[in-house]
Design an enzyme around this catalytic site. Structure first.
Site, short mmCIF file in Angstrom:
data_model
loop_
_atom_site.label_atom_id
_atom_site.label_comp_id
_atom_site.label_asym_id
_atom_site.label_seq_id
_atom_site.Cartn_x
_atom_site.Cartn_y
_atom_site.Cartn_z
CB SER A 267 -4.43 -6.67 4.62
OG SER A 267 -4.12 -5.36 4.06
NE ARG B 12 -2.32 -8.06 -4.38
CZ ARG B 12 -3.22 -8.16 -3.32
NH1 ARG B 12 -2.57 -8.31 -2.03
NH2 ARG B 12 -4.41 -8.36 -3.57
CE LYS C 151 -12.96 -7.07 4.12
NZ LYS C 151 -12.57 -6.56 3.37
CG HIS D 22 -1.79 -0.77 1.28
ND1 HIS D 22 -2.08 -1.95 2.31
CD2 HIS D 22 -2.82 -1.56 0.39
CE1 HIS D 22 -3.34 -2.57 2.14
NE2 HIS D 22 -3.39 -2.49 0.95
O1 PNS Z 1 -9.34 -3.09 0.35
P1 PNS Z 1 -10.48 -3.65 -0.13
O2 PNS Z 1 -11.33 -4.24 0.63
O3 PNS Z 1 -10.02 -4.18 -1.78
O4 PNS Z 1 -11.07 -2.02 -0.76
C1 PNS Z 1 -12.38 -2.16 -1.25
C2 PNS Z 1 -13.27 -1.05 -1.30
C3 PNS Z 1 -13.12 -0.12 -0.02
C4 PNS Z 1 -12.33 -0.01 -2.38
C5 PNS Z 1 -14.67 -0.91 -1.90
O5 PNS Z 1 -15.17 -2.18 -1.07
C6 PNS Z 1 -15.58 0.05 -1.84
O6 PNS Z 1 -15.15 0.97 -2.38
N1 PNS Z 1 -16.48 0.14 -0.85
C7 PNS Z 1 -17.50 1.32 -0.73
C8 PNS Z 1 -18.97 0.96 -1.16
C9 PNS Z 1 -18.64 1.14 -2.93
O7 PNS Z 1 -18.57 2.26 -3.35
N2 PNS Z 1 -18.63 -0.08 -3.29
C10 PNS Z 1 -18.18 -0.12 -5.02
C11 PNS Z 1 -19.65 0.31 -5.86
S1 PNS Z 1 -21.01 -0.75 -5.46
#
Ligand code: PNS
Length: 166
Positions: A129, A91, A42, A18
Site C-alpha cells: 500500500s 511477500r 496511525k 491483498h
Molecule cells: O496492514 P498492517 O498495518 O501490516 O496490519 C497490522 C495489524 C492490523 C495486523 C496489526 O497492527 C494488529 O493486529 N493490530 C491490532 C493490535 C494487536 O493486536 N497487535 C498485535 C499484538 S500486540
C-alpha cells in the site's frame, strides 16, 4: 464446523496483492473476515469507511467474505468472531521479521488462534500500500496493481483525475 479466518490489516488502500491473498484463503477457509484496524495513532490516507467501500467493491461482494472494522487486540476480535486463524500475506524475506514477531505475540496472547501465512502471487511481490501511495502521489501509473476503484480514488485524492479516467 465452518472454519473462519480473520485477514487483518490497515488496507490503506487495498491492493491486488491483498485481493490475491483473500482468493487463496478462500481455498482453505469457509469464510474470511477482512478486518480493517481502526487505528487513531496511525495517520491514514483513506478513512476507514473509504477503505471498507474499496474492499467491498474489489471483492465483488463475495458471500464468503465479510468486511469489518475492529479496534483493540486482534486476538480478542478473532475470538469474538469465532475465527480459528489469522491470515497474513507474505511477500519476501523482508516481511518475515515483523510477521514472525506479530504471530508469536498473538500466539502468546491466545494459544487457540493459529496464524496462517500465504504467499502472494509472484506478480504482486513488490506491491505494498505504501509504495502504491508514493507512486500515485507523484502521478505514477498504478493501474493493474490495485483494483480499478482504488486506482480511481487515488487519482482523485492526489488530483490526477483526467477526463479519460471518468
Ligand atoms: O496492514 P498492517 O498495518 O501490516 O496490519 C497490522 C495489524 C492490523 C495486523 C496489526 O497492527 C494488529 O493486529 N493490530 C491490532 C493490535 C494487536 O493486536 N497487535 C498485535 C499484538 S500486540
Amino acid at each position: 464446523m465452518e472454519k473462519t479466518a480473520i485477514y487483518p490489516g490497515s488496507f490503506d488502500p487495498v491492493t491486488n496483492g491483498h485481493v490475491d491473498i483473500v482468493e487463496r484463503g478462500l481455498n482453505i477457509f469457509d469464510k474470511i473476515i477482512v478486518a480493517i484496524l481502526r487505528n487513531p495513532a496511525k495517520e491514514a490516507l483513506f478513512t476507514v469507511e473509504e477503505r471498507k467501500e474499496m474492499i467491498e467493491t474489489s471483492l465483488n461482494r463475495n458471500s464468503n467474505v465479510e468486511i469489518d472494522v475492529f479496534d483493540g487486540l486482534l486476538v480478542d476480535y478473532a475470538k469474538k468472531r469465532n475465527a480459528v486463524a489469522i491470515l497474513r500475506g507474505m511477500r519476501a524475506v523482508s516481511d518475515f521479521e515483523y510477521e514472525f514477531q506479530l504471530a508469536l505475540m498473538n500466539r502468546k496472547l491466545n494459544r487457540e488462534i493459529q496464524t496462517v501465512f500465504l504467499m502472494t502471487g509472484l506478480r504482486w511481490i513488490f506491491i505494498s500500500s505504501s509504495i502504491i501511495k508514493e507512486a500515485a502521489s507523484f502521478g505514477g501509473n498504478i493501474n493493474g496493481m490495485v483494483p480499478p476503484i482504488v486506482s480511481r480514488k487515488l487519482k482523485e485524492k492526489f488530483g490526477f483525475i483526467t477526463p479519460s479516467d471518468e
